[in-house]
Write a protein that holds these residues in place. Structure first.
Motif, PDB file in Angstrom:
ATOM      1  N   LYS A  67      30.330   8.865  32.923  1.00  0.00           N
ATOM      2  CA  LYS A  67      29.920  10.212  32.506  1.00  0.00           C
ATOM      3  C   LYS A  67      31.008  11.200  32.901  1.00  0.00           C
ATOM      4  CE  LYS A  67      25.127   9.018  32.771  1.00  0.00           C
ATOM      5  NZ  LYS A  67      24.208   8.539  33.767  1.00  0.00           N
ATOM      6  N   TYR A  68      31.641  11.792  31.900  1.00  0.00           N
ATOM      7  CA  TYR A  68      32.761  12.700  32.120  1.00  0.00           C
ATOM      8  C   TYR A  68      32.370  14.164  31.936  1.00  0.00           C
ATOM      9  CZ  TYR A  68      35.702   8.576  31.900  1.00  0.00           C
ATOM     10  OH  TYR A  68      36.277   7.364  32.154  1.00  0.00           O
ATOM     11  N   ASN A  69      31.143  14.520  32.218  1.00  0.00           N
ATOM     12  CA  ASN A  69      30.668  15.869  31.965  1.00  0.00           C
ATOM     13  C   ASN A  69      30.643  16.737  33.227  1.00  0.00           C
ATOM     14  OD1 ASN A  69      28.623  14.523  33.175  1.00  0.00           O
ATOM     15  ND2 ASN A  69      27.019  15.096  31.734  1.00  0.00           N
ATOM     16  N   LYS A  70      31.610  16.602  34.078  1.00  0.00           N
ATOM     17  CA  LYS A  70      31.666  17.386  35.308  1.00  0.00           C
ATOM     18  C   LYS A  70      32.598  18.578  35.100  1.00  0.00           C
ATOM     19  CE  LYS A  70      28.944  14.623  37.391  1.00  0.00           C
ATOM     20  NZ  LYS A  70      27.593  14.983  37.640  1.00  0.00           N
ATOM     21  N   GLU A  71      32.430  19.591  35.934  1.00  0.00           N
ATOM     22  CA  GLU A  71      33.190  20.837  35.806  1.00  0.00           C
ATOM     23  C   GLU A  71      34.611  20.718  36.354  1.00  0.00           C
ATOM     24  OE1 GLU A  71      32.231  23.758  34.341  1.00  0.00           O
ATOM     25  OE2 GLU A  71      30.480  22.646  33.650  1.00  0.00           O
ATOM     26  N   THR A  72      34.759  20.090  37.518  1.00  0.00           N
ATOM     27  CA  THR A  72      36.074  20.029  38.158  1.00  0.00           C
ATOM     28  C   THR A  72      36.519  18.577  38.291  1.00  0.00           C
ATOM     29  OG1 THR A  72      35.224  19.838  40.418  1.00  0.00           O
ATOM     30  CG2 THR A  72      35.496  22.083  39.531  1.00  0.00           C
ATOM     31  N   GLU A  75      34.732  16.942  41.239  1.00  0.00           N
ATOM     32  CA  GLU A  75      33.377  16.491  40.888  1.00  0.00           C
ATOM     33  C   GLU A  75      33.448  15.223  40.048  1.00  0.00           C
ATOM     34  OE1 GLU A  75      30.829  20.643  40.635  1.00  0.00           O
ATOM     35  OE2 GLU A  75      31.896  19.956  38.856  1.00  0.00           O
ATOM     36  N   LEU A  76      34.394  15.184  39.147  1.00  0.00           N
ATOM     37  CA  LEU A  76      34.559  14.010  38.296  1.00  0.00           C
ATOM     38  C   LEU A  76      34.925  12.789  39.132  1.00  0.00           C
ATOM     39  CD1 LEU A  76      34.669  12.813  35.448  1.00  0.00           C
ATOM     40  CD2 LEU A  76      37.070  13.497  35.355  1.00  0.00           C
ATOM     41  N   GLU A  78      34.332  12.167  42.210  1.00  0.00           N
ATOM     42  CA  GLU A  78      33.205  11.752  43.040  1.00  0.00           C
ATOM     43  C   GLU A  78      32.077  11.126  42.223  1.00  0.00           C
ATOM     44  OE1 GLU A  78      32.018  15.053  45.466  1.00  0.00           O
ATOM     45  OE2 GLU A  78      33.996  15.199  46.394  1.00  0.00           O
ATOM     46  N   SER A  79      31.979  11.464  40.945  1.00  0.00           N
ATOM     47  CA  SER A  79      30.863  10.964  40.146  1.00  0.00           C
ATOM     48  C   SER A  79      31.159   9.648  39.427  1.00  0.00           C
ATOM     49  CB  SER A  79      30.436  12.013  39.114  1.00  0.00           C
ATOM     50  OG  SER A  79      31.422  12.148  38.114  1.00  0.00           O
TER      51      SER A  79
END
Length: 138
Positions: A67-72, A75-76, A78-79
């Motif tokens: 899932k590449y829908n992070k803001e920074t 965050e990406l 870490e997710s």
């Protein structure tokens, strides 16, 4: 990461390894042999990892779409998942390390054949990572 109990100067380890490879490599001296050995050991590493899943079961793989829908980028980072569950057992870890060691042997051999310093390769890549940081996006 495990460390040998012997004290090894970390700044010299690649150079010493590359020099020792040069001393002991006899049978597979041709660049044709070297590049095919790199491919062979890459496949052996992959096989050993898969056997850790399918034969031993010490690790499992549960893969799904990232899932590449992070803001920074932080965050990406870490997710995102590596899809590996569990930890390698001692037997599987030793087998994979042995295959990686053989791969490193032939990588050093390729460096020797082409007149490239393995230490320089690692230092240049490290400097690129330090300079570009997360923007290297590897």
């Amino acid at each position: 990461m495990s460390r040998n109990s012997e004290s090894i100067d970390e700044n010299m380890i690649c150079s010493e390894f590359q020099e020792k490879v040069s001393e002991v490599l006899i049978r597979h001296k041709s660049i044709l042999d070297i590049v095919t050995k790199l491919d062979e050991y890459n496949a052996r590493i992959n096989r050993a990892v898969m056997k850790s899943v399918t034969s031993c079961g010490c690790i499992s793989i549960e893969a799904s779409k990232q899932k590449y829908n992070k803001e920074t980028l932080e965050e990406l980072r870490e997710s995102l998942e590596n899809h590996v569950n569990g930890e390698l057992c001692e037997v599987c870890s030793e087998k994979i390390e042995a295959e990686m060691g053989a791969y490193a042997f032939y990588l050093a051999s390729l460096c020797n054949t082409l007149g490239i310093s393995l230490t320089d390769v690692i230092i240049k890549e490290l400097n690129n990572l330090k300079t570009l940081g997360v923007y290297s996006l590897k």
